[in-house]
Design a protein around this motif. Structure first.
Motif, PDB file in Angstrom:
ATOM      1  N   ARG A 162       0.835  -1.215   0.000  1.00 47.92           N
ATOM      2  CA  ARG A 162       0.000   0.000   0.000  1.00 47.92           C
ATOM      3  C   ARG A 162       0.858   1.248   0.000  1.00 47.92           C
ATOM      4  O   ARG A 162       0.643   2.160  -0.770  1.00 47.92           O
ATOM      5  CB  ARG A 162      -0.848  -0.023   1.276  1.00 47.92           C
ATOM      6  CG  ARG A 162      -2.317  -0.083   1.003  1.00 47.92           C
ATOM      7  CD  ARG A 162      -3.041  -0.526   2.215  1.00 47.92           C
ATOM      8  NE  ARG A 162      -2.938   0.440   3.294  1.00 47.92           N
ATOM      9  CZ  ARG A 162      -3.963   0.870   3.980  1.00 47.92           C
ATOM     10  NH1 ARG A 162      -5.183   0.477   3.670  1.00 47.92           N
ATOM     11  NH2 ARG A 162      -3.815   1.688   4.986  1.00 47.92           N
ATOM     12  N   SER A 163       1.846   1.268   0.906  1.00 45.95           N
ATOM     13  CA  SER A 163       2.680   2.470   1.008  1.00 45.95           C
ATOM     14  C   SER A 163       4.014   2.205   0.296  1.00 45.95           C
ATOM     15  O   SER A 163       4.469   1.055   0.228  1.00 45.95           O
ATOM     16  CB  SER A 163       2.922   2.813   2.478  1.00 45.95           C
ATOM     17  OG  SER A 163       3.454   1.697   3.139  1.00 45.95           O
ATOM     18  N   PRO A 164       4.650   3.261  -0.244  1.00 43.66           N
ATOM     19  CA  PRO A 164       5.900   3.055  -1.003  1.00 43.66           C
ATOM     20  C   PRO A 164       6.998   2.451  -0.129  1.00 43.66           C
ATOM     21  O   PRO A 164       7.084   2.740   1.062  1.00 43.66           O
ATOM     22  CB  PRO A 164       6.293   4.472  -1.436  1.00 43.66           C
ATOM     23  CG  PRO A 164       5.145   5.354  -1.118  1.00 43.66           C
ATOM     24  CD  PRO A 164       4.270   4.664  -0.138  1.00 43.66           C
ATOM     25  N   LYS A 165       7.815   1.605  -0.729  1.00 45.07           N
ATOM     26  CA  LYS A 165       8.912   0.949   0.005  1.00 45.07           C
ATOM     27  C   LYS A 165      10.192   1.057  -0.820  1.00 45.07           C
ATOM     28  O   LYS A 165      10.136   1.142  -2.046  1.00 45.07           O
ATOM     29  CB  LYS A 165       8.617  -0.545   0.190  1.00 45.07           C
ATOM     30  CG  LYS A 165       7.388  -0.873   1.007  1.00 45.07           C
ATOM     31  CD  LYS A 165       7.711  -0.956   2.486  1.00 45.07           C
ATOM     32  CE  LYS A 165       6.521  -1.378   3.312  1.00 45.07           C
ATOM     33  NZ  LYS A 165       5.336  -0.528   3.212  1.00 45.07           N
ATOM     34  N   ALA A 166      11.323   0.993  -0.138  1.00 39.08           N
ATOM     35  CA  ALA A 166      12.613   0.884  -0.825  1.00 39.08           C
ATOM     36  C   ALA A 166      13.337  -0.283  -0.176  1.00 39.08           C
ATOM     37  O   ALA A 166      13.702  -0.227   0.997  1.00 39.08           O
ATOM     38  CB  ALA A 166      13.415   2.164  -0.659  1.00 39.08           C
ATOM     39  N   GLY A 303      -7.052  -2.175   9.405  1.00 40.84           N
ATOM     40  CA  GLY A 303      -7.454  -3.583   9.436  1.00 40.84           C
ATOM     41  C   GLY A 303      -6.306  -4.569   9.540  1.00 40.84           C
ATOM     42  O   GLY A 303      -6.489  -5.770   9.417  1.00 40.84           O
ATOM     43  N   TYR A 304      -5.088  -4.097   9.795  1.00 38.76           N
ATOM     44  CA  TYR A 304      -3.949  -5.018   9.964  1.00 38.76           C
ATOM     45  C   TYR A 304      -2.837  -4.327  10.727  1.00 38.76           C
ATOM     46  O   TYR A 304      -2.909  -3.119  10.954  1.00 38.76           O
ATOM     47  CB  TYR A 304      -3.421  -5.525   8.618  1.00 38.76           C
ATOM     48  CG  TYR A 304      -2.828  -4.486   7.704  1.00 38.76           C
ATOM     49  CD1 TYR A 304      -1.453  -4.240   7.686  1.00 38.76           C
ATOM     50  CD2 TYR A 304      -3.635  -3.722   6.862  1.00 38.76           C
ATOM     51  CE1 TYR A 304      -0.906  -3.280   6.845  1.00 38.76           C
ATOM     52  CE2 TYR A 304      -3.098  -2.782   6.020  1.00 38.76           C
ATOM     53  CZ  TYR A 304      -1.738  -2.551   6.016  1.00 38.76           C
ATOM     54  OH  TYR A 304      -1.203  -1.607   5.191  1.00 38.76           O
TER      55      TYR A 304
HETATM   56  P1  NDP Z   1       2.233  -7.077   7.971  1.00 32.12           P
HETATM   57  O1  NDP Z   1       1.133  -6.299   8.582  1.00 32.12           O
HETATM   58  O2  NDP Z   1       3.602  -6.957   8.522  1.00 32.12           O
HETATM   59  O3  NDP Z   1       2.338  -6.693   6.405  1.00 32.12           O
HETATM   60  C1  NDP Z   1       1.227  -6.577   5.583  1.00 32.12           C
HETATM   61  C2  NDP Z   1       1.676  -6.056   4.225  1.00 32.12           C
HETATM   62  O4  NDP Z   1       0.554  -6.083   3.333  1.00 32.12           O
HETATM   63  C3  NDP Z   1       2.170  -4.608   4.276  1.00 32.12           C
HETATM   64  O5  NDP Z   1       3.275  -4.440   3.421  1.00 32.12           O
HETATM   65  C4  NDP Z   1       0.968  -3.831   3.737  1.00 32.12           C
HETATM   66  O6  NDP Z   1       1.284  -2.626   3.081  1.00 32.12           O
HETATM   67  C5  NDP Z   1       0.427  -4.807   2.719  1.00 32.12           C
HETATM   68  N1  NDP Z   1      -0.977  -4.509   2.431  1.00 32.12           N
HETATM   69  C6  NDP Z   1      -2.041  -4.575   3.279  1.00 32.12           C
HETATM   70  N2  NDP Z   1      -3.170  -4.214   2.639  1.00 32.12           N
HETATM   71  C7  NDP Z   1      -2.796  -3.907   1.366  1.00 32.12           C
HETATM   72  C8  NDP Z   1      -3.512  -3.485   0.227  1.00 32.12           C
HETATM   73  N3  NDP Z   1      -4.832  -3.272   0.266  1.00 32.12           N
HETATM   74  N4  NDP Z   1      -2.818  -3.264  -0.907  1.00 32.12           N
HETATM   75  C9  NDP Z   1      -1.479  -3.442  -0.956  1.00 32.12           C
HETATM   76  N5  NDP Z   1      -0.740  -3.869   0.104  1.00 32.12           N
HETATM   77  C10 NDP Z   1      -1.399  -4.099   1.244  1.00 32.12           C
HETATM   78  O7  NDP Z   1       1.752  -8.588   7.949  1.00 32.12           O
HETATM   79  P2  NDP Z   1       2.647  -9.915   7.990  1.00 32.12           P
HETATM   80  O8  NDP Z   1       3.678  -9.822   6.927  1.00 32.12           O
HETATM   81  O9  NDP Z   1       3.085 -10.207   9.364  1.00 32.12           O
HETATM   82  O10 NDP Z   1       1.527 -11.031   7.629  1.00 32.12           O
HETATM   83  C11 NDP Z   1       0.801 -10.963   6.436  1.00 32.12           C
HETATM   84  C12 NDP Z   1      -0.313 -11.991   6.439  1.00 32.12           C
HETATM   85  O11 NDP Z   1       0.209 -13.301   6.252  1.00 32.12           O
HETATM   86  C13 NDP Z   1      -1.109 -12.122   7.742  1.00 32.12           C
HETATM   87  O12 NDP Z   1      -2.033 -11.076   7.893  1.00 32.12           O
HETATM   88  C14 NDP Z   1      -1.781 -13.460   7.540  1.00 32.12           C
HETATM   89  O13 NDP Z   1      -2.975 -13.290   6.812  1.00 32.12           O
HETATM   90  C15 NDP Z   1      -0.783 -14.225   6.670  1.00 32.12           C
HETATM   91  N6  NDP Z   1      -0.139 -15.302   7.443  1.00 32.12           N
HETATM   92  C16 NDP Z   1      -0.251 -16.582   6.982  1.00 32.12           C
HETATM   93  C17 NDP Z   1       0.342 -17.612   7.661  1.00 32.12           C
HETATM   94  C18 NDP Z   1       0.263 -19.007   7.179  1.00 32.12           C
HETATM   95  O14 NDP Z   1       0.657 -19.914   7.926  1.00 32.12           O
HETATM   96  N7  NDP Z   1      -0.197 -19.246   5.960  1.00 32.12           N
HETATM   97  C19 NDP Z   1       1.090 -17.371   8.896  1.00 32.12           C
HETATM   98  C20 NDP Z   1       1.156 -16.005   9.291  1.00 32.12           C
HETATM   99  C21 NDP Z   1       0.546 -15.015   8.573  1.00 32.12           C
HETATM  100  P3  NDP Z   1       2.022  -1.407   3.859  1.00 32.12           P
HETATM  101  O15 NDP Z   1       3.444  -1.873   4.041  1.00 32.12           O
HETATM  102  O16 NDP Z   1       1.905  -0.299   2.902  1.00 32.12           O
HETATM  103  O17 NDP Z   1       1.281  -1.234   5.153  1.00 32.12           O
END
Ligand code: NDP
Ligand code: OXD
Length: 304
Positions: A162-166, A303-304
């Motif tokens: 969602r947000s820009p990254k490097a 939501g996360y």
């Molecule tokens: P984080 O919250 O650290 O990262 C989430 C990432 O998703 C961020 O980079 C965020 O963007 C991006 N993101 C969220 N919404 C959007 C969107 N609408 N469009 C584009 N990018 C989006 O989560 P984690 O990396 O810790 O975990 C991710 C998911 O992995 C968990 O929520 C879970 O669903 C799944 N998971 C699955 C497991 C399995 O065993 N299969 C185990 C653990 C987790 P931004 O950086 O810009 O905020």
């Protein structure tokens, strides 16, 4: 002030010992609150019903998983904040799983498993990793860990968030179309939110190069399962490996159970280790007691 733990008893036993050793001044109750009004912290997968009435002084819910989509964030009392699981073992296991999955998809593993079942000794052409572009959706804790693990193999790497990254060595996109157009193996590590529900659908598959592959370890509800089957059957997608489905498990007889170009694993990419999970919760309680935000605090709006 106390902690109430409402998850699996085996892990609860580990938490009980960890709290007794590292935070003895905070009472830790497993399964039932001796005094519901004293419960300030809840450790659980889902929230009990009538939360505000049951635990009027609750401040934090610690999810026992990295995902928090199982909690109805919008329905929680406004004073209650949510903390997701952040323990180092999760990223370690996701590194392994994504490496396994990307290599399996890159080296046509589903095809060879199917040929083995048919007693067919027949090779397909290997493609150099430099010509197989990998793209990771979600550049959070797990997405970035997965990309770091893939770096030594020589795949051109990209990510979308969602947000820009490097990120060194990773082409980072905010534009989904441009990201999809250059992605031969798509890895989904997004949290489940209203924006990501159903995101992996026919329209998205149509924007990938013909014959692309999907590795999905986010959440089952992000994937349109019928669209995946249609894309596999038409050749738009060459193969998929899924750790998550909707529902879990899939119903008996669902075509994904036996599709020749699908590898299924039963939501095992990561499993939380009780000792590390307890350490994360203890650190969070300590931070809150000191007036600081606990690590892994969820943005309820986002939501996360
Ligand atoms: P984080 O919250 O650290 O990262 C989430 C990432 O998703 C961020 O980079 C965020 O963007 C991006 N993101 C969220 N919404 C959007 C969107 N609408 N469009 C584009 N990018 C989006 O989560 P984690 O990396 O810790 O975990 C991710 C998911 O992995 C968990 O929520 C879970 O669903 C799944 N998971 C699955 C497991 C399995 O065993 N299969 C185990 C653990 C987790 P931004 O950086 O810009 O905020
Ligand atoms: C999690 C999971 O969210 O295992 O931790 O999926």
């Amino acid at each position: 002030m106390a902690v109430l733990y409402l998850s699996t008893p085996e892990r609860g036993a580990v938490f009980t010992l960890a709290f007794a050793e590292h935070l003895p001044e905070v009472p830790f109750w497993q399964g039932r609150a001796e005094d519901p009004a004293a419960v300030r912290y809840l450790v659980a997968w889902t929230a009990p019903e009538h939360l505000a009435e049951a635990y009027p002084n609750l401040r934090l819910i610690f999810s026992v998983g990295a995902g928090v989509d199982q909690l109805d964030l919008a329905g929680l009392p406004p004073s209650v904040r949510v903390v997701r699981m952040l323990e180092p073992g999760l990223a370690d296991q996701m590194r392994e799983y994504v490496t396994l999955g990307v290599l399996a998809l890159h080296r046509d593993f589903a095809l060879y498993l199917d040929r083995q079942r048919s007693h067919l000794w027949q090779a397909a052409a290997n493609r150099p990793s430099a010509e197989r572009r990998v793209g990771v959706m979600g550049l959070g804790t797990l997405g970035q860990a997965a990309l770091a693990a893939l770096a030594p193999f020589g795949f051109p790497l990209a990510g979308w968030s969602r947000s820009p990254k490097a990120i060194p060595g990773v082409e980072c996109f905010a534009d989904l179309d441009a990201f999809l157009a250059r992605t031969d193996i798509l890895v989904c590590l997004l949290p489940l939110t209203p924006e990501t529900t159903g995101l992996l659908d026919a329209g998205l598959f149509a924007r990938l190069p013909e014959g692309a592959r999907l590795l999905h370890a986010g959440r089952g509800r992000q994937l349109d399962h019928a669209a995946l089957l249609a894309a596999l059957d038409s050749g738009r997608l060459a193969a998929a490996m899924l750790d998550v489905t909707d529902p879990e498990p899939l119903p008996a007889g669902h075509p994904l159970w036996h599709h020749p170009r699908v590898i299924l694993t039963p939501h095992v990419a990561c499993q939380t280790r009780a000792e590390d999970a307890a350490a994360h919760v203890i650190a969070g309680v300590r931070a809150d007691l000191a007036g600081a935000p606990p690590p892994g605090l969820v943005d309820r709006e986002r939501g996360y």
